[in-house]
Design a protein around this motif. Structure first.
Motif, PDB file in Angstrom:
ATOM      1  N   LEU A  30       0.847  -1.187   0.000  1.00 34.83           N
ATOM      2  CA  LEU A  30       0.000   0.000   0.000  1.00 34.83           C
ATOM      3  C   LEU A  30       0.884   1.238   0.000  1.00 34.83           C
ATOM      4  CD1 LEU A  30      -2.970   0.483   2.429  1.00 34.83           C
ATOM      5  CD2 LEU A  30      -1.116   2.112   2.470  1.00 34.83           C
ATOM      6  N   VAL A  31       0.503   2.241  -0.776  1.00 33.81           N
ATOM      7  CA  VAL A  31       1.222   3.518  -0.801  1.00 33.81           C
ATOM      8  C   VAL A  31       0.200   4.632  -0.696  1.00 33.81           C
ATOM      9  CG1 VAL A  31       2.721   5.058  -2.123  1.00 33.81           C
ATOM     10  CG2 VAL A  31       3.083   2.586  -2.232  1.00 33.81           C
ATOM     11  N   ASN A  50       1.810 -10.948   7.539  1.00 31.61           N
ATOM     12  CA  ASN A  50       1.943  -9.765   8.388  1.00 31.61           C
ATOM     13  C   ASN A  50       2.516  -8.606   7.579  1.00 31.61           C
ATOM     14  OD1 ASN A  50       4.284 -11.589   8.470  1.00 31.61           O
ATOM     15  ND2 ASN A  50       5.239 -10.056   9.764  1.00 31.61           N
ATOM     16  N   CYS A  51       2.226  -7.395   8.030  1.00 28.32           N
ATOM     17  CA  CYS A  51       2.694  -6.183   7.337  1.00 28.32           C
ATOM     18  C   CYS A  51       3.241  -5.179   8.332  1.00 28.32           C
ATOM     19  CB  CYS A  51       1.532  -5.525   6.585  1.00 28.32           C
ATOM     20  SG  CYS A  51       1.002  -6.431   5.133  1.00 28.32           S
ATOM     21  N   LEU A  52       3.991  -4.225   7.809  1.00 32.41           N
ATOM     22  CA  LEU A  52       4.436  -3.065   8.562  1.00 32.41           C
ATOM     23  C   LEU A  52       3.838  -1.833   7.909  1.00 32.41           C
ATOM     24  CD1 LEU A  52       8.271  -3.820   8.866  1.00 32.41           C
ATOM     25  CD2 LEU A  52       6.460  -4.426  10.475  1.00 32.41           C
ATOM     26  N   VAL A  53       3.305  -0.920   8.720  1.00 28.46           N
ATOM     27  CA  VAL A  53       2.856   0.384   8.245  1.00 28.46           C
ATOM     28  C   VAL A  53       3.950   1.365   8.664  1.00 28.46           C
ATOM     29  CG1 VAL A  53       1.071   2.155   8.315  1.00 28.46           C
ATOM     30  CG2 VAL A  53       0.433  -0.266   8.547  1.00 28.46           C
ATOM     31  N   ILE A  54       4.451   2.140   7.697  1.00 31.93           N
ATOM     32  CA  ILE A  54       5.659   2.940   7.886  1.00 31.93           C
ATOM     33  C   ILE A  54       5.427   4.361   7.376  1.00 31.93           C
ATOM     34  CG2 ILE A  54       8.104   3.100   7.227  1.00 31.93           C
ATOM     35  CD1 ILE A  54       7.784   0.007   6.490  1.00 31.93           C
ATOM     36  N   ARG A  75      -6.051   4.599   9.067  1.00 36.60           N
ATOM     37  CA  ARG A  75      -6.661   4.264   7.778  1.00 36.60           C
ATOM     38  C   ARG A  75      -5.911   3.112   7.102  1.00 36.60           C
ATOM     39  NH1 ARG A  75      -7.549   8.911   6.320  1.00 36.60           N
ATOM     40  NH2 ARG A  75      -5.451   9.458   5.657  1.00 36.60           N
ATOM     41  N   ALA A  76      -4.588   3.176   7.070  1.00 37.16           N
ATOM     42  CA  ALA A  76      -3.799   2.112   6.444  1.00 37.16           C
ATOM     43  C   ALA A  76      -3.977   0.794   7.194  1.00 37.16           C
ATOM     44  CB  ALA A  76      -2.329   2.507   6.400  1.00 37.16           C
ATOM     45  N   THR A  77      -3.999   0.846   8.521  1.00 36.66           N
ATOM     46  CA  THR A  77      -4.178  -0.369   9.325  1.00 36.66           C
ATOM     47  C   THR A  77      -5.546  -0.989   9.065  1.00 36.66           C
ATOM     48  OG1 THR A  77      -2.684   0.471  11.022  1.00 36.66           O
ATOM     49  CG2 THR A  77      -4.203  -1.282  11.683  1.00 36.66           C
ATOM     50  N   ARG A  78      -6.582  -0.172   9.007  1.00 34.83           N
ATOM     51  CA  ARG A  78      -7.931  -0.678   8.727  1.00 34.83           C
ATOM     52  C   ARG A  78      -7.999  -1.307   7.337  1.00 34.83           C
ATOM     53  NH1 ARG A  78     -10.765   3.806   8.901  1.00 34.83           N
ATOM     54  NH2 ARG A  78     -10.733   3.993   6.648  1.00 34.83           N
ATOM     55  N   ARG A  79      -7.395  -0.659   6.344  1.00 39.78           N
ATOM     56  CA  ARG A  79      -7.390  -1.208   4.981  1.00 39.78           C
ATOM     57  C   ARG A  79      -6.637  -2.542   4.938  1.00 39.78           C
ATOM     58  NH1 ARG A  79      -5.356   2.615   0.636  1.00 39.78           N
ATOM     59  NH2 ARG A  79      -6.303   1.028  -0.692  1.00 39.78           N
ATOM     60  N   ALA A 145      -4.315  -7.134  -4.111  1.00 43.16           N
ATOM     61  CA  ALA A 145      -5.545  -7.505  -4.821  1.00 43.16           C
ATOM     62  C   ALA A 145      -6.765  -7.421  -3.914  1.00 43.16           C
ATOM     63  CB  ALA A 145      -5.408  -8.920  -5.388  1.00 43.16           C
ATOM     64  N   ALA A 146      -6.568  -7.601  -2.609  1.00 44.68           N
ATOM     65  CA  ALA A 146      -7.686  -7.599  -1.664  1.00 44.68           C
ATOM     66  C   ALA A 146      -7.936  -6.228  -1.014  1.00 44.68           C
ATOM     67  CB  ALA A 146      -7.434  -8.632  -0.563  1.00 44.68           C
ATOM     68  N   LEU A 147      -7.076  -5.238  -1.263  1.00 46.27           N
ATOM     69  CA  LEU A 147      -7.259  -3.911  -0.648  1.00 46.27           C
ATOM     70  C   LEU A 147      -8.590  -3.293  -1.068  1.00 46.27           C
ATOM     71  CD1 LEU A 147      -3.784  -2.177  -0.802  1.00 46.27           C
ATOM     72  CD2 LEU A 147      -5.074  -2.765   1.231  1.00 46.27           C
ATOM     73  N   GLN A 148      -9.236  -2.650  -0.116  1.00 42.65           N
ATOM     74  CA  GLN A 148     -10.509  -1.959  -0.388  1.00 42.65           C
ATOM     75  C   GLN A 148     -10.345  -0.481  -0.156  1.00 42.65           C
ATOM     76  OE1 GLN A 148     -13.581  -3.728   1.958  1.00 42.65           O
ATOM     77  NE2 GLN A 148     -13.218  -5.752   1.141  1.00 42.65           N
TER      78      GLN A 148
END
Length: 148
Positions: A30-31, A50-54, A75-79, A145-148
């Motif tokens: 995500l960007v 798992n992901c990191l939001v940075i 917002r990024a965490t919810r997405r 592909a699954a991002l909303q």
């Protein structure tokens, strides 16, 4: 609380400089204008995805990050949470964040961990295991592909 050694080459700043078109092997999911998310180099307890939001700007820890980035992180965490539910069918989501050596921080750039969770998955007792580059790229593609 500053812990980065002199001359620290921040890996997250290196990726942020390539946005919005990072190298595929960086596994960016995500960007946004102020934050990005990626699949990190490790997973825990066999729980993959798992992901990191940075933040795109460099802030070493929670004591440095500006308040106004809070909405971007939420917002990024919810997405990501929604994408994980759709891509992996997980039953829940956990987040965690570390500050300073005693807080188990190992990259000197603020980041928030987001984990897909399953009943009795043993996340907090599981060992840290490296992903292969191919696994990271595949997981990142599934999440994008699954991002909303």
């Amino acid at each position: 609380m500053k812990n980065a050694p002199p001359g620290y080459a921040c890996p997250f700043c290196g990726i942020a400089e390539t946005l919005p078109s990072p190298a595929q092997e960086s596994a960016v999911v995500l960007v946004d204008a102020n934050v990005f998310a990626l699949v990190p180099t490790h997973h825990y307890a066999g729980i993959k995805g798992n992901c990191l939001v940075i933040p795109r700007g460099h802030y070493e820890n929670a004591l440095d990050i500006p308040d106004d980035l809070g909405n971007d992180f939420f917002r990024a965490t919810r997405r990501l949470a929604n994408a994980m539910r759709h891509a992996f069918g997980c039953e829940g989501i956990s987040t965690r964040q570390h500050n300073g050596p005693a807080g188990n921080q190992d990259v000197w750039h603020y980041h928030l961990h987001v984990f897909p969770r399953y009943s009795n998955d043993g996340l907090y007792g599981g060992r840290k295991v490296p992903y292969t580059t191919e696994e990271r790229i595949e997981l990142a593609a599934s999440l994008r592909a699954a991002l909303q």
